[in-house]
Design an enzyme around this catalytic site. Structure first.
Site, mmCIF file in Angstrom:
data_model
loop_
_atom_site.group_PDB
_atom_site.id
_atom_site.type_symbol
_atom_site.label_atom_id
_atom_site.label_comp_id
_atom_site.label_asym_id
_atom_site.label_seq_id
_atom_site.Cartn_x
_atom_site.Cartn_y
_atom_site.Cartn_z
ATOM 1 N N CYS A 31 107.140 8.930 92.343
ATOM 2 C CA CYS A 31 107.057 9.135 91.241
ATOM 3 C C CYS A 31 107.999 9.891 90.630
ATOM 4 O O CYS A 31 108.540 10.889 91.572
ATOM 5 C CB CYS A 31 105.621 10.196 90.935
ATOM 6 S SG CYS A 31 105.215 10.739 89.179
ATOM 7 N N HIS B 280 98.550 9.998 84.627
ATOM 8 C CA HIS B 280 99.602 11.103 83.951
ATOM 9 C C HIS B 280 98.924 11.549 82.554
ATOM 10 O O HIS B 280 99.043 12.607 82.152
ATOM 11 C CB HIS B 280 100.994 10.563 83.653
ATOM 12 C CG HIS B 280 101.926 10.595 84.748
ATOM 13 N ND1 HIS B 280 102.248 11.683 85.562
ATOM 14 C CD2 HIS B 280 102.341 9.807 85.592
ATOM 15 C CE1 HIS B 280 102.952 11.645 86.559
ATOM 16 N NE2 HIS B 280 102.958 10.214 86.678
ATOM 17 N N HIS C 234 98.751 4.187 87.904
ATOM 18 C CA HIS C 234 99.497 5.445 88.185
ATOM 19 C C HIS C 234 99.952 6.099 86.978
ATOM 20 O O HIS C 234 99.945 7.339 86.681
ATOM 21 C CB HIS C 234 100.773 4.895 88.955
ATOM 22 C CG HIS C 234 101.732 5.884 89.220
ATOM 23 N ND1 HIS C 234 102.106 6.614 90.441
ATOM 24 C CD2 HIS C 234 102.731 6.670 88.545
ATOM 25 C CE1 HIS C 234 102.994 7.525 90.496
ATOM 26 N NE2 HIS C 234 103.301 7.698 89.178
ATOM 27 N N GLU C 235 100.484 5.457 85.906
ATOM 28 C CA GLU C 235 101.281 5.893 84.764
ATOM 29 C C GLU C 235 99.886 6.440 83.745
ATOM 30 O O GLU C 235 100.013 7.491 83.315
ATOM 31 C CB GLU C 235 102.003 4.768 83.900
ATOM 32 C CG GLU C 235 103.215 4.201 84.667
ATOM 33 C CD GLU C 235 103.936 5.335 85.173
ATOM 34 O OE1 GLU C 235 104.203 6.407 84.545
ATOM 35 O OE2 GLU C 235 104.553 5.208 86.005
#
Length: 179
Positions: free
Chosen positions: A101, A147, A143-144
């Site tokens: 990341c 956030h 994953h994104e």
């Protein structure tokens, strides 16, 4: 504005919940997306979420036109701007694989993710996006989007024996470049 600073793990702004985008196809949104693309490309990222540059909006970008030097053996993911995303797992099957990341530089960890997902949302113009994907593409999207909920990949890990410095885990490979 161009390349922006990427917040690092430990910055409390990375733990906040992002707010929905309500103003599509605006100059402000287009400028933010341009800055995010410039920032992601400058860092050789596979994706970037607005919270990583301190903007609390539900906006992620991901993908590439060519092989990414940080992920040289991964398939190309189509470049995408995804606004107000919703992820739905397509089954209960999970896969564990290595992730890095831009907000957790120099480290990698084995993270379990759903193998196949459907993601919906909008592009920057407010046009709907609806895709079902698997593999690396599904991993990048999850994953994104994490956030946007204040979640960094180490928070998803279940086995910290598979977490460490990239240069130690993968010596002499392109993957050992700083994330």
């Amino acid at each position: 504005m161009g390349v922006r600073e990427i917040l690092k793990m430990g910055d409390p702004r990375l733990l906040r919940m992002a707010q929905p985008v309500t103003d599509f196809d605006s100059d402000v949104l287009h400028l933010l997306i341009t800055d995010m693309l410039d920032t992601m490309l400058a860092a050789n990222g596979a994706g970037l979420a607005a919270p990583q540059i301190g903007v609390d909006l539900q906006l992620v970008i991901f993908g590439s036109h060519a092989r990414n030097p940080r992920y040289p053996d991964r398939p190309v993911v189509p470049p995408t701007v995804l606004v107000n995303p919703v992820i739905t797992p397509m089954g209960a099957l999970e896969e564990k694989d290595w992730e890095g990341c831009l907000s957790v530089p120099g480290l990698r960890g084995a993270v379990p993710r759903w193998s196949c997902i459907r993601y919906t949302g909008f592009d920057q113009y407010g046009d709907p996006i609806d895709r079902t994907v698997d593999g690396f593409h599904a991993r990048v999207v999850q994953h994104e989007c994490d956030h946007l909920m204040g979640t960094l990949y180490p928070m998803r890990m279940r086995d910290f024996t598979q977490f460490g410095y990239t240069e130690v885990l993968f010596p002499g490979t392109a993957a050992d470049q700083d994330d």
